[in-house]
Design a protein around this motif. Structure first.
Motif, PDB file in Angstrom:
ATOM      1  N   CYS A 271       0.862  -1.180   0.000  1.00 40.51           N
ATOM      2  CA  CYS A 271       0.000   0.000   0.000  1.00 40.51           C
ATOM      3  C   CYS A 271       0.899   1.230   0.000  1.00 40.51           C
ATOM      4  O   CYS A 271       1.826   1.330   0.807  1.00 40.51           O
ATOM      5  CB  CYS A 271      -0.891  -0.002   1.246  1.00 40.51           C
ATOM      6  SG  CYS A 271      -1.671   1.599   1.566  1.00 40.51           S
TER       7      CYS A 271
ATOM      8  N   HIS B  59       0.330   4.024   0.985  1.00 39.76           N
ATOM      9  CA  HIS B  59       0.037   4.916   2.107  1.00 39.76           C
ATOM     10  C   HIS B  59       0.620   4.386   3.412  1.00 39.76           C
ATOM     11  O   HIS B  59       1.319   5.109   4.118  1.00 39.76           O
ATOM     12  CB  HIS B  59      -1.479   5.095   2.215  1.00 39.76           C
ATOM     13  CG  HIS B  59      -1.889   6.227   3.101  1.00 39.76           C
ATOM     14  ND1 HIS B  59      -2.548   6.035   4.298  1.00 39.76           N
ATOM     15  CD2 HIS B  59      -1.706   7.560   2.971  1.00 39.76           C
ATOM     16  CE1 HIS B  59      -2.760   7.209   4.871  1.00 39.76           C
ATOM     17  NE2 HIS B  59      -2.262   8.143   4.084  1.00 39.76           N
ATOM     18  N   CYS B  60       0.351   3.104   3.740  1.00 41.66           N
ATOM     19  CA  CYS B  60       0.776   2.565   5.038  1.00 41.66           C
ATOM     20  C   CYS B  60       1.833   1.470   4.913  1.00 41.66           C
ATOM     21  O   CYS B  60       2.381   1.014   5.921  1.00 41.66           O
ATOM     22  CB  CYS B  60      -0.428   2.032   5.821  1.00 41.66           C
ATOM     23  SG  CYS B  60      -1.082   0.485   5.165  1.00 41.66           S
TER      24      CYS B  60
ATOM     25  N   HIS C  84       1.381  -1.589   3.973  1.00 38.89           N
ATOM     26  CA  HIS C  84       0.794  -2.921   4.152  1.00 38.89           C
ATOM     27  C   HIS C  84       1.106  -3.791   2.933  1.00 38.89           C
ATOM     28  O   HIS C  84       0.861  -3.392   1.800  1.00 38.89           O
ATOM     29  CB  HIS C  84      -0.723  -2.761   4.331  1.00 38.89           C
ATOM     30  CG  HIS C  84      -1.521  -4.019   4.114  1.00 38.89           C
ATOM     31  ND1 HIS C  84      -1.469  -5.077   4.977  1.00 38.89           N
ATOM     32  CD2 HIS C  84      -2.367  -4.373   3.114  1.00 38.89           C
ATOM     33  CE1 HIS C  84      -2.273  -6.042   4.523  1.00 38.89           C
ATOM     34  NE2 HIS C  84      -2.826  -5.633   3.397  1.00 38.89           N
TER      35      HIS C  84
ATOM     36  N   CYS D  58      -7.590   0.323   1.051  1.00 44.22           N
ATOM     37  CA  CYS D  58      -6.591  -0.582   1.621  1.00 44.22           C
ATOM     38  C   CYS D  58      -7.205  -1.290   2.825  1.00 44.22           C
ATOM     39  O   CYS D  58      -7.853  -0.648   3.665  1.00 44.22           O
ATOM     40  CB  CYS D  58      -5.359   0.210   2.045  1.00 44.22           C
ATOM     41  SG  CYS D  58      -4.205  -0.710   3.067  1.00 44.22           S
TER      42      CYS D  58
ATOM     43  N   CYS E  93      -5.265   0.238   6.233  1.00 43.96           N
ATOM     44  CA  CYS E  93      -5.370   1.631   6.687  1.00 43.96           C
ATOM     45  C   CYS E  93      -6.582   2.365   6.097  1.00 43.96           C
ATOM     46  O   CYS E  93      -6.885   3.476   6.505  1.00 43.96           O
ATOM     47  CB  CYS E  93      -4.092   2.403   6.351  1.00 43.96           C
ATOM     48  SG  CYS E  93      -3.897   2.760   4.599  1.00 43.96           S
TER      49      CYS E  93
HETATM   50 ZN   LIG Z   1      -2.730   1.003   3.581  1.00 41.96          ZN
END
Ligand SMILES: [Zn+2]
Length: 317
Positions: free
Chosen positions: A95, A97-98, A100, A120, A123
């Protein structure tokens, strides 16, 4: 007809999987290029034992880069060198963003995006609509190749054509880059395909298509630059039209240019509708229009392009 449908479904299914992989290529290929450039830039400035420095090669033997330049380049080179490997295969998808790690069942084309409702699982950050869109378009294009050519080497070759153009379309839209690695692959495949009689274009026509594809845009670029002092296109555009000329033959170059303006208008409307035109800080370059024209030409079929745009074939080819 039944078997054409089965071929289309099988090819389309494969296209969905390839499209999922293309999302990785589209994201990662420009980043590996950026990293390569930074590595080259710092390595060229940092002093290497036994090799004359780039500074010496430009300014002459015994000259030295000013101030801290060489030491700083050495420090920077060590930092770039120490970065973890970045290739198309590694690290696995994450991901953005996070971080993952995407599990295999979260990576099923179209389905996973639908089940996760575009978020996701860790997150909740939004996953852009372009991921399933790239998968869907690639699946449809592969399905079309299977439908038209059956499960044959010809279908596989045109599916490769689609694969590369989908990448160039989105990469250029994102980054204003048309990677050489993809442009040249497309060019060589087009020439080889014509040599094997798989593209329906004679090798002579393919060679002239590549030559005039490159030279026509190069000439426009030089004239535009001489007249305005600005650069309206990049060398990637010349190479991409050369590659398309190799696939479709020299007589299609004018039709490709005309169709790329149509694609440009369509793309403008789509981006306007999804509200992506107003907040773009960089103008759209010519590459996506050319890539789109190539895909449109395949989708419509070269014979129909010739029938619908007779004025684009003025020399009676
Ligand atoms: Zn994420």
């Amino acid at each position: 007809m039944g078997s054409a449908l089965a071929d289309a479904a099988l090819a389309g299914g494969l296209g969905l999987l390839i499209g999922s992989f293309l999302n990785v290529v589209i994201h990662r290929l420009p980043r590996t290029m950026y990293r390569g450039w930074l590595l080259d830039a710092t390595a060229n400035l940092a002093p290497q034992p036994g090799i004359p420095s780039l500074w010496e090669l430009v300014f002459g033997k015994g000259t030295h880069a000013p101030g801290q330049l060489e030491q700083d380049a050495e420090t920077a080179l060590a930092q770039v060198d120490a970065l973890p490997a970045l290739t198309l295969a590694r690290p696995g998808s994450r991901c953005g963003h996070c971080g993952h790690a995407i599990r295999w069942y979260e990576n099923i084309p179209l389905l996973s995006w639908g089940v996760l409702r575009g978020r996701c699982s860790a997150c909740g950050a939004a996953i852009g609509l372009r991921y399933p869109a790239v998968e869907l378009v690639t699946g449809l294009l592969f399905g079309l190749c299977g439908w038209r050519f059956g499960l044959t080497p010809t279908a596989a070759l045109w599916a490769a054509f689609c694969t590369i153009l989908v990448c160039q379309f989105v990469i250029d839209l994102d980054t204003q880059l048309l990677p050489d690695s993809l442009n040249y692959l497309l060019l060589w495949l087009g020439l080889a395909g014509s040599a094997y009689g798989l593209t329906g274009v004679s090798p002579t026509s393919a060679i002239w298509g590549a030559v005039f594809g490159y030279l026509s845009l190069w000439t426009v670029y030089r004239l535009y630059r001489a007249a305005t002092g600005k650069e309206g296109m990049g060398f990637g555009d010349f190479k991409l039209l050369a590659a398309l000329g190799a696939w479709l033959g020299a007589p299609f170059l004018l039709a490709l240019i005309l169709m790329s303006s149509l694609v440009g208008a369509l793309l403008g409307v789509v981006l306007l509708l999804v509200g992506r035109l107003a907040n773009r800080h960089v103008p759209i370059s010519f590459g996506p229009f050319l890539a789109g024209a190539g895909l449109l030409c395949l989708a419509i079929g070269p014979d129909r392009v010739r029938a619908w745009l007779p004025f684009a074939f003025p020399l009676g080819f």
